[in-house]
Design an enzyme around this catalytic site. Sequence first.
Site, PDB file in Angstrom:
ATOM      1  N   THR A 162       0.694  -1.137  -0.187  1.00 13.62           N
ATOM      2  CA  THR A 162       0.004   0.066  -0.119  1.00 13.62           C
ATOM      3  C   THR A 162       1.021   1.199   0.111  1.00 13.62           C
ATOM      4  OG1 THR A 162      -0.074  -0.621   2.242  1.00 13.62           O
ATOM      5  CG2 THR A 162      -2.329  -0.596   0.961  1.00 13.62           C
ATOM      6  N   GLY A 197      12.632  -4.110   0.810  1.00 11.05           N
ATOM      7  CA  GLY A 197      12.210  -5.093  -0.359  1.00 11.05           C
ATOM      8  C   GLY A 197      12.082  -4.449  -1.566  1.00 11.05           C
ATOM      9  N   ARG A 235      14.333  16.467 -11.090  1.00 12.93           N
ATOM     10  CA  ARG A 235      14.371  15.781 -12.488  1.00 12.93           C
ATOM     11  C   ARG A 235      15.384  14.683 -12.298  1.00 12.93           C
ATOM     12  NH1 ARG A 235      14.082  21.098 -14.172  1.00 12.93           N
ATOM     13  NH2 ARG A 235      11.918  21.706 -14.910  1.00 12.93           N
ATOM     14  N   LYS A 287      14.088  -0.911 -13.253  1.00 14.98           N
ATOM     15  CA  LYS A 287      12.698  -0.561 -13.244  1.00 14.98           C
ATOM     16  C   LYS A 287      12.319  -0.126 -11.808  1.00 14.98           C
ATOM     17  CE  LYS A 287      11.106  -4.289 -16.213  1.00 14.98           C
ATOM     18  NZ  LYS A 287       9.856  -5.396 -16.218  1.00 14.98           N
ATOM     19  N   THR A 293      17.328 -12.086   8.632  1.00 11.50           N
ATOM     20  CA  THR A 293      16.166 -11.789   9.497  1.00 11.50           C
ATOM     21  C   THR A 293      14.924 -11.662   8.555  1.00 11.50           C
ATOM     22  OG1 THR A 293      16.425  -9.511   8.794  1.00 11.50           O
ATOM     23  CG2 THR A 293      17.615 -10.094  10.920  1.00 11.50           C
ATOM     24  N   ASN A 297       9.758 -16.983  -1.354  1.00 10.24           N
ATOM     25  CA  ASN A 297       9.261 -16.035  -2.467  1.00 10.24           C
ATOM     26  C   ASN A 297      10.368 -15.510  -3.357  1.00 10.24           C
ATOM     27  OD1 ASN A 297       7.400 -14.052  -3.599  1.00 10.24           O
ATOM     28  ND2 ASN A 297       8.261 -12.586  -2.420  1.00 10.24           N
ATOM     29  N   GLU A 326      12.074 -16.701  -8.162  1.00 12.52           N
ATOM     30  CA  GLU A 326      12.898 -15.968  -9.172  1.00 12.52           C
ATOM     31  C   GLU A 326      14.076 -16.741  -9.594  1.00 12.52           C
ATOM     32  OE1 GLU A 326      11.252 -13.541 -10.807  1.00 12.52           O
ATOM     33  OE2 GLU A 326       9.669 -12.646  -9.420  1.00 12.52           O
ATOM     34  N   LYS A 350      20.645 -12.134 -14.846  1.00 17.19           N
ATOM     35  CA  LYS A 350      19.862 -10.883 -14.694  1.00 17.19           C
ATOM     36  C   LYS A 350      20.356  -9.850 -15.472  1.00 17.19           C
ATOM     37  CE  LYS A 350      15.718  -8.570 -13.709  1.00 17.19           C
ATOM     38  NZ  LYS A 350      14.706  -7.926 -12.893  1.00 17.19           N
ATOM     39  N   GLU A 406      13.951  -4.038 -22.547  1.00  9.90           N
ATOM     40  CA  GLU A 406      12.925  -5.255 -22.699  1.00  9.90           C
ATOM     41  C   GLU A 406      12.319  -5.280 -24.141  1.00  9.90           C
ATOM     42  OE1 GLU A 406       8.969  -6.530 -20.258  1.00  9.90           O
ATOM     43  OE2 GLU A 406      10.692  -5.712 -18.987  1.00  9.90           O
ATOM     44  N   ARG A 465      14.903 -10.085 -23.009  1.00 11.16           N
ATOM     45  CA  ARG A 465      14.613  -9.884 -21.933  1.00 11.16           C
ATOM     46  C   ARG A 465      13.246 -10.540 -21.331  1.00 11.16           C
ATOM     47  NH1 ARG A 465      15.600  -4.310 -18.161  1.00 11.16           N
ATOM     48  NH2 ARG A 465      14.683  -4.965 -16.378  1.00 11.16           N
ATOM     49  N   VAL A 473      12.956 -13.492 -19.077  1.00  9.37           N
ATOM     50  CA  VAL A 473      12.744 -13.577 -17.405  1.00  9.37           C
ATOM     51  C   VAL A 473      11.424 -13.696 -17.105  1.00  9.37           C
ATOM     52  CG1 VAL A 473      14.992 -12.503 -17.072  1.00  9.37           C
ATOM     53  CG2 VAL A 473      13.036 -10.994 -17.167  1.00  9.37           C
ATOM     54  N   ASN A 474      10.500 -13.465 -18.110  1.00 12.36           N
ATOM     55  CA  ASN A 474       9.101 -13.514 -18.030  1.00 12.36           C
ATOM     56  C   ASN A 474       8.356 -14.976 -17.809  1.00 12.36           C
ATOM     57  OD1 ASN A 474       8.157 -10.864 -17.328  1.00 12.36           O
ATOM     58  ND2 ASN A 474       7.979 -10.434 -19.442  1.00 12.36           N
ATOM     59  N   HIS A 501       5.663 -15.920 -15.427  1.00  7.55           N
ATOM     60  CA  HIS A 501       5.127 -14.712 -15.128  1.00  7.55           C
ATOM     61  C   HIS A 501       3.750 -14.455 -15.887  1.00  7.55           C
ATOM     62  CE1 HIS A 501       8.640 -14.029 -12.611  1.00  7.55           C
ATOM     63  NE2 HIS A 501       8.269 -12.686 -12.385  1.00  7.55           N
ATOM     64  N   HIS A 535       1.319 -13.646 -13.296  1.00  3.63           N
ATOM     65  CA  HIS A 535       0.679 -12.377 -12.918  1.00  3.63           C
ATOM     66  C   HIS A 535      -0.528 -12.572 -12.966  1.00  3.63           C
ATOM     67  CE1 HIS A 535       4.431  -9.639 -14.220  1.00  3.63           C
ATOM     68  NE2 HIS A 535       4.425  -9.831 -12.769  1.00  3.63           N
ATOM     69  N   HIS A 544       4.077 -12.620  -4.857  1.00  4.43           N
ATOM     70  CA  HIS A 544       4.333 -12.675  -6.195  1.00  4.43           C
ATOM     71  C   HIS A 544       5.156 -13.827  -6.690  1.00  4.43           C
ATOM     72  CE1 HIS A 544       6.109 -11.120 -10.097  1.00  4.43           C
ATOM     73  NE2 HIS A 544       7.306 -11.515  -9.641  1.00  4.43           N
ATOM     74  N   LYS A 600      -0.117  -5.917 -22.034  1.00  3.90           N
ATOM     75  CA  LYS A 600       0.308  -5.242 -23.273  1.00  3.90           C
ATOM     76  C   LYS A 600       1.079  -5.893 -24.316  1.00  3.90           C
ATOM     77  CE  LYS A 600       3.845  -3.103 -20.209  1.00  3.90           C
ATOM     78  NZ  LYS A 600       3.312  -3.822 -19.232  1.00  3.90           N
ATOM     79  N   GLY A 605     -53.593 -30.233   3.206  1.00  9.03           N
ATOM     80  CA  GLY A 605     -54.534 -29.249   2.439  1.00  9.03           C
ATOM     81  C   GLY A 605     -53.972 -28.633   1.145  1.00  9.03           C
TER      82      GLY A 605
HETATM   83  N1  LIG Z   1      11.351  -3.516 -10.266  1.00  8.20           N
HETATM   84  C1  LIG Z   1      11.193  -4.640 -10.708  1.00  8.20           C
HETATM   85  O1  LIG Z   1      11.820  -4.988 -11.560  1.00  8.20           O
HETATM   86  C2  LIG Z   1      10.630  -5.786  -9.653  1.00  8.20           C
HETATM   87  C3  LIG Z   1      10.637  -6.903 -10.086  1.00  8.20           C
HETATM   88  C4  LIG Z   1       9.895  -7.921  -9.122  1.00  8.20           C
HETATM   89  C5  LIG Z   1       9.199  -7.288  -8.112  1.00  8.20           C
HETATM   90  N2  LIG Z   1       8.899  -6.094  -8.129  1.00  8.20           N
HETATM   91  C6  LIG Z   1       8.046  -5.396  -6.950  1.00  8.20           C
HETATM   92  O2  LIG Z   1       8.624  -5.808  -5.766  1.00  8.20           O
HETATM   93  C7  LIG Z   1       7.640  -5.517  -4.614  1.00  8.20           C
HETATM   94  C8  LIG Z   1       7.790  -6.900  -3.693  1.00  8.20           C
HETATM   95  O3  LIG Z   1       9.103  -6.920  -3.261  1.00  8.20           O
HETATM   96  P1  LIG Z   1       9.146  -7.684  -2.022  1.00  8.20           P
HETATM   97  O4  LIG Z   1       9.022  -9.242  -2.106  1.00  8.20           O
HETATM   98  O5  LIG Z   1      10.697  -7.618  -1.481  1.00  8.20           O
HETATM   99  O6  LIG Z   1       8.297  -7.228  -0.795  1.00  8.20           O
HETATM  100  P2  LIG Z   1       8.465  -6.181   0.364  1.00  8.20           P
HETATM  101  O7  LIG Z   1       9.298  -5.011  -0.059  1.00  8.20           O
HETATM  102  O8  LIG Z   1       7.054  -5.822   0.650  1.00  8.20           O
HETATM  103  O9  LIG Z   1       8.982  -6.752   1.546  1.00  8.20           O
HETATM  104  C9  LIG Z   1       8.494  -8.129   2.008  1.00  8.20           C
HETATM  105  C10 LIG Z   1       8.208  -7.854   3.681  1.00  8.20           C
HETATM  106  O10 LIG Z   1       9.500  -8.282   4.430  1.00  8.20           O
HETATM  107  C11 LIG Z   1       9.821  -7.160   5.083  1.00  8.20           C
HETATM  108  N3  LIG Z   1      11.192  -7.283   5.043  1.00  8.20           N
HETATM  109  C12 LIG Z   1      12.103  -6.952   4.071  1.00  8.20           C
HETATM  110  N4  LIG Z   1      13.301  -7.259   4.373  1.00  8.20           N
HETATM  111  C13 LIG Z   1      13.402  -7.768   5.645  1.00  8.20           C
HETATM  112  C14 LIG Z   1      14.482  -8.396   6.394  1.00  8.20           C
HETATM  113  N5  LIG Z   1      15.646  -8.197   5.857  1.00  8.20           N
HETATM  114  N6  LIG Z   1      14.069  -8.712   7.644  1.00  8.20           N
HETATM  115  C15 LIG Z   1      12.726  -8.755   8.034  1.00  8.20           C
HETATM  116  N7  LIG Z   1      11.773  -8.289   7.256  1.00  8.20           N
HETATM  117  C16 LIG Z   1      11.996  -7.775   6.271  1.00  8.20           C
HETATM  118  C17 LIG Z   1       9.250  -6.110   4.671  1.00  8.20           C
HETATM  119  O11 LIG Z   1       9.067  -4.733   5.724  1.00  8.20           O
HETATM  120  C18 LIG Z   1       7.956  -6.252   4.180  1.00  8.20           C
HETATM  121  O12 LIG Z   1       7.059  -6.502   5.188  1.00  8.20           O
HETATM  122  C19 LIG Z   1       6.252  -5.656  -5.440  1.00  8.20           C
HETATM  123  O13 LIG Z   1       5.844  -4.250  -5.270  1.00  8.20           O
HETATM  124  C20 LIG Z   1       6.858  -5.744  -6.877  1.00  8.20           C
HETATM  125  O14 LIG Z   1       5.895  -5.179  -7.715  1.00  8.20           O
HETATM  126  C21 LIG Z   1       9.605  -5.102  -8.842  1.00  8.20           C
HETATM  127 ZN   LIG Z   2       9.057 -11.739 -10.855  1.00  8.28          ZN
END
Ligand SMILES: NC(=O)c1ccc[n+]([C@@H]2O[C@H](COP(=O)([O-])OP(=O)(O)OC[C@H]3O[C@@H](n4cnc5c(N)ncnc54)[C@H](O)[C@@H]3O)[C@@H](O)[C@H]2O)c1
Ligand SMILES: [Zn+2]
Length: 1629
Positions: free
Chosen positions: A88, A118, A134, A156, A186, A194, A198, A258, A268, A272, A275-276, A279, A283, A295, A364, A889
């Site tokens: 969010t 993350g 900018r 990205k 941690t 998760n 990848e 990557k 892309e 590129r 890597v999908n 996905h 997705h 994800h 797209k 009835g």
């Molecule tokens: N730009 C790109 O190419 C690309 C590729 C794939 C995903 N994404 C984006 O990445 C996002 C998801 O990223 P995510 O999976 O890292 O989720 P996230 O950033 O929400 O992290 C996951 C959770 O783990 C916690 N956390 C992070 N590091 C921690 C640590 N070391 N110790 C304890 N807790 C930790 C975070 O606070 C969060 O609650 C999505 O928005 C997705 O769209 C972008």
């Molecule tokens: Zn991915």
Amino acid sequence: MADTTDVFKVSILGKDSIHCGFHLIPYIAQTVLTTLPSSTYILITDTNIAKLHLAAFEEVFEAALQGASGHGSPKPRFLTLVIPPGETSKSREGKANIEDFLLQHRCTRDSVVLALGGGVIGDLVGFVAATFMRGVKFCQIPTTLLAMVDSSVGGKTAIDTPHGKNLIGAFWQPEYIFIDAAFLETLPPREFSNGMAEVVKTAAIWNEEEFISLESHSAEIFAAIQTPSKNHAGRSKATRSQAQELLLSVIVGSISVKAHIVTIDERETGLRNLVNFGHSIGHAIEAVLTPTILHGECVSIGMILEAEISRQMGILSQVGVGRLTRCLKGYNLPVSVSDPRISNLPAARSLTVDKLLDIMRIDKKNSGPAKKIVILSSIGATYEPKATVVADSIIAKTLAEAARVIPGVPTKNPVVMSTPGSKSISNRALVLAALGQGTCKLRNLLHSDDTQVMMAALNELKGANFAWEDGGETLVVTGGQGSLSVPPKGKEIYLGNAGTAARFLATVCTLVQKSPNDTADVTVITGNARMKQRPIGPLVTALRANGSGIDFLEGEGCLPLAIAPDGLKGGQIQLAASVSSQYVSSILLCAPYASEPITLELIGGQVISQPYIDMTIAMMKTFGIEATRRTDPATGKLLDIYDIPKGVYTNPPIYNIESDASSATYPLAIAAITGTSCTIDNIGTASLQGDAKFAKEVLEKMGCKVTQTETETTVQGPPIGQLKAIEEVDMEIMTDAFLTATAVAAVASGKTRILGIANQRVKECNRIRAMIDQLAKFGVDTVELDDGLEVIGKPIAELKRGVSVHCYDDHRVAMAFSVLSTVIENTIIEEKRCVEKTWPNWWDDLENKIGIKVEGVDLASLHATGSASGVQQHDSAASVFLIGMRGTGKTFVGELAASALGWTFIDADQYLETKLRIGVRELVHQKGWVAFREAELQILKELVAEKSQSHIISLGGGIVETPAAREVLKEYAANKGPIVHVARPIDEIVKYLNAESARPAYEEPIIDVFRRREPWFTECSSHDFINPVGDLTSGSLSSAQAAANRNEIARFFKHLTRVRPNLTHNVEPDRRSYFLCLTYPDVRQAFPYIEELTEGVDALELRVDLLKSEKDYETIGDTIPSISYVAEQVAHLRRVTGLPIVFTVRTKSQGGAFPDKAEKEALTLLNAGLRLGVEYLDVEISLPEKGIRELVSKKGTSQIVASWHDWSGGMKWNAPGVKEKYDIASRVGDIVKIVGKAETLQDNFALYDFAASVGKLPGAKPLIAINMGGAGQMSRILNTTLTPVSHPLLPNKAAPGQLSFKQIQHALHLLGLLPAKKFYLFGTPIGHSMSPTLHNTGFKLLGLPHNYELLETKDVGEEIKVAISEPEFGGASVTIPFKLDVIPLLDRLTDAAEKIGAVNTVIPKTVTNADGGIGKVLVGDNTDWLGIRASITQRLSASDIQRQQGSAGLVIGAGGTARAAIYALKSLGVGTVYVYNRTKRKAEELVEQAFGGDKTLKVVDDLEGLARETGGTLNIIVSTVPASATTTASSPSPSSSNDRTAVAAGVALPKSLFDYRDGPAVVVDMAYKPEETPLLRLAKESGSSNWAGVPGVEVLLEQGYVQFELWTGRKCPKEQVGTTVLTRYRAQE
Ligand SMILES: NC(=O)c1ccc[n+]([C@@H]2O[C@H](COP(=O)([O-])OP(=O)(O)OC[C@H]3O[C@@H](n4cnc5c(N)ncnc54)[C@H](O)[C@@H]3O)[C@@H](O)[C@H]2O)c1
Ligand SMILES: [Zn+2]
């Protein structure tokens, strides 16, 4: 720095900007500060990470900056910003917050931003950096594995909008990406997995070696993050552990791929896209399951599905799919949507094939009926160097959960094929090679759930090493020679439903030896729910007796087991082997490793499946150990005693696994059934497997030609339809093949008896029952036997088509029925994926190798479309059948229903008697009951065929006694029309029947008959109509009760036949509707105040969860009301109000009182609600999907309110989760209800925005959106559809914050949403009119701000014109003399007003003009006739009016009111309406002009003679002349004494008008004053109690109520308004 930091650099886009290592924080600070000079460094992170790691950053940065000061320039700043975690934050608001922070702190272009976190932080902060001033420099410091290997690399950046994820963003490359793998320590394990998705993905498309490392090291890799590294261990190479090395190499390997791809294809274009992989589908799944499922988890499933597409296209082998599956499972990732982590989510219901394809279409990259998908050709390689275009049909087929086989002759005939490796041999070989010494290459190993589970378990026990060769075609096992260790504490060995693995491993685990490093002291093996029911007791008993320590952790005799690592003692072992031969094999396989040589004695009767025991012994021999079976020296007979020497298996260098003989039975059976030829080229007479005999022992005997060599089997089927049954076949040596045999026997002529398969009751499911139940769907009869079954074959043409086969998650059931479906059209095999157990690519092979086409079937959308059109969407004129005990009835109800509907009633018994010209009694007497039932059945069939429209047909009570009649009824209820079960308490029935004698007496007590038939009545009907307590047919009901009863019968039947569904018209755009929640344990407690309680509301909610019958009053804790109590409650409620019922079973977790666990009971009650014909059914979307589907399919005319309640306060209306709930609810519901909780007023605005945005979606369903709690009251005021309301008279509110209807109206008025309106009475003289009292009392009671006033004018002139054109004009009543004059001012008239030619009501209506503007039109209506009609129907039933002997009514007068009266009588179906007027010509003119000379209208000039003319049938009289214009012979009218001319001119009323005595009759005097007119007095004095008199004031009230409702859209609170008006009226007199 004290210790050295070793980093590994990866180059991207020509720069070494990716730095990888452990414990890098000091290194990061130093590198950033020295190479990226700036005045301000801003570190942005989220609260989770801040808690763990922010202090360390602050410390090193502050220290370094301290040192940097004193060089003249000001000391650089180090700022930190901590934001909330989670997706969010990745929003426009989130971005703005960061920008505001930067601006507030006067950050400039030279700022350097550090994104610590993350993917969320990386994407968001990266995007801020891309546009702030900018673009400013930034660094990625990923802390999740996903961010390290994926999101931080590539540049990205993006944020989400409510329209979708990542829709706004930029490419913005970071200066550095610091990969500090120590952060992973941690990270929650689920987040780690998760990211592993990848990592696995990258290896799968690019690098097989990397993949091999991943597939064999999951345990070590997990260990690396699960053991915290102390003292910065790993920072330098010297301090790095082996596990850390491995982890880093995995990360670096993935990043390198990557980085490489990104470098050669930065934006892309083609490459590129690789890597999908996973996905495209991933997705789409994510779009539905986010945010609950991550994800990587969605991508994991996506990879398997995309790999399966590749397999289906014949590009990737099953080996590749299997390895990918196993590898992902190794990292705890879900590999299918049926994974319980997903299938248990309500959102999972939205995962339909159509929905997924739809989402993919929006992507797209896709266009037209095809999608771009990365197609693997083998592990580590793709089919094309880019994504491949794949047709939707192929994708749809893979995604579908069910399969439909297209019948036909196999196009590959003659088929030559081999089948997958034998499961039994694969599992044995795995155990033998793992326990053996040396390396063994296993070929043709089955890649299935079973073998995967077995390998994973042996891995876990560190029992052997596995590696793949030849692209995975060969498994290289390096044996551990029997050395096994206890898995770490908390790590259970999970075996799913893999029975063989469970049995074999139970003994294998006893071989485990203690070691000092163990963290656990037992090995635990467990499985899924079904596995936990499957027996393992005898094996455990034998092992325990031998000294092994084994405990059952849950159920006795089943998994899970805790096994102590004490080794296997050996010596004498006794084992009961009558349930499973796997117990025997389990001990045999492990026996050489016992401390002493083992002598195994099988006890407990008949040994089951000897061939499998022989197979084990044969295989052991191949691995170098010879077990011997003893023979009785006296007889030479084999004994069930085995001697196994001690030793270690010697692994043969290569072991070829034989194909599975059970699997081979399916293609062979297909040849048999389709009259073609099939050769299996690696199974013959030399096979170790019993099932290899299937061709000879079964198919040949059924008429096939079978040729078998040592290694090959060929079957040639006879021409289609010529298979013969085998009288009896013992299949003990090939039990698994019995399902195939059963399927073939279904179409073989004659009876096939299959024996020796008792053990099949305890397999994946009870297979004997499964086959019996599923064959029954095809219309095939079977007989269950103790150790088998008998199948009664039928010609192919006679089997039912369109069957949907349930497979019980059993591969053999699925494959056996796919054999049958090659000749039976339209068979659906549900749960097609269950074949994965032994033949994962069965459907592909069926199509590609055999040549039978297979389609995908999306059960979910099948049901969805089924419900949209409604399974019970019958024609609204479809006849209704009534069934039920004699004496309930049926005739009474049926006749009333027919007359309410204007349909014809038929009593089936009478119909039969007329038809056969014999009385029922005589028929039974002469020919007996059997003949009678047969005749009755024929009559039923005839009625169904010939009286299918507009009839109410009452059937004899015994109709349900014969199965054939029950079938006819069930079929009718399912597809054609309603069948109503008329029910009544049994004691009343008994009482009633004792007094009756027309029917032949029962030969047994009524109560027994009742008990027997009751379930049949329910089974054969679609609805229940509860006849009220009390004897209906006698006159013991008061006339009010009788009228209530009539109304209810009319309401019920009009609703269920769709003639007039009893749904509230206020559930419409721009209208507001409300329901009152009844919170009583017994609704009767509400009845004294029911009118007040229901003021203004459109429906009543029956809170079934709060109902408690008297016997439950004292019960503390949960009670569940019985169906009969609930039915009684509904019946009671129906007799006091015609308001629609909202039937709700609210569970505790959603704020009600119904136990959460009692889902089954909740569904049963909801079902009962539908049967009772409730108009709205509240269905919580958290109920099991199947149950919901069933309700939807049965809802008929009623509507489903699909609801979701969140009491936690955790649900935020702007979070994606709500939309997810909304989507599910709008798929099943006609109305969607979502309830949250407000903490602040703002929460209501969020709700309002949500409602507004979903309201704009095409086909949006009405939405009930409410926030609970005081802060949420605003939402109750603004909600438009079915707002739940309370009432001050209720004992307690159904939910916190509930308001009353009146309160809401006040609030709406104050908010400007309910402007006050002005109403008028036009006419003269009107000074004494009761209308203002009537309407103003009503407005006040309902809390409406309107006002009604008199507008007395000489004519219809300016004043009236002004009044009706004011914007606040709400409506007007029109009385004498303007009922005609007002017409020219109006825009249009209703049909009734047109016909009557007079207007008494003006209604302003808002309309949308052609140009889209809003306009107002004035509509003229006439409610007089409705008032007249209502005052009649309250006293006479339709059958009282439309009597068979012809019916007559009289209207006196010829003015505007007379026209309304005639119109009313005609609408009631009165046969002849006589019209009398003093001036006969006027009456004639009226009939001629207004009613076009209608022949049923007769003008009379002599009232005295009328009685004679009608033959005493006249029972309705309406007088429309002033009381002063009437006189009676007996007593002169009061006015006549004052005015002699009036007497002369008056209408003389003769007593003979009231001669009718045969039933109820009504006389209405429209004269408003006095209350008792001469006419009414005469009626009273005529001494006929059957005549009811209606004074004019009552008609005035009735028509006023109608006006009130037409103007306000709300029912007038009649009782209170009526009392007020009458009191006033009488005071005036
Ligand atoms: N730009 C790109 O190419 C690309 C590729 C794939 C995903 N994404 C984006 O990445 C996002 C998801 O990223 P995510 O999976 O890292 O989720 P996230 O950033 O929400 O992290 C996951 C959770 O783990 C916690 N956390 C992070 N590091 C921690 C640590 N070391 N110790 C304890 N807790 C930790 C975070 O606070 C969060 O609650 C999505 O928005 C997705 O769209 C972008
Ligand atoms: Zn991915």
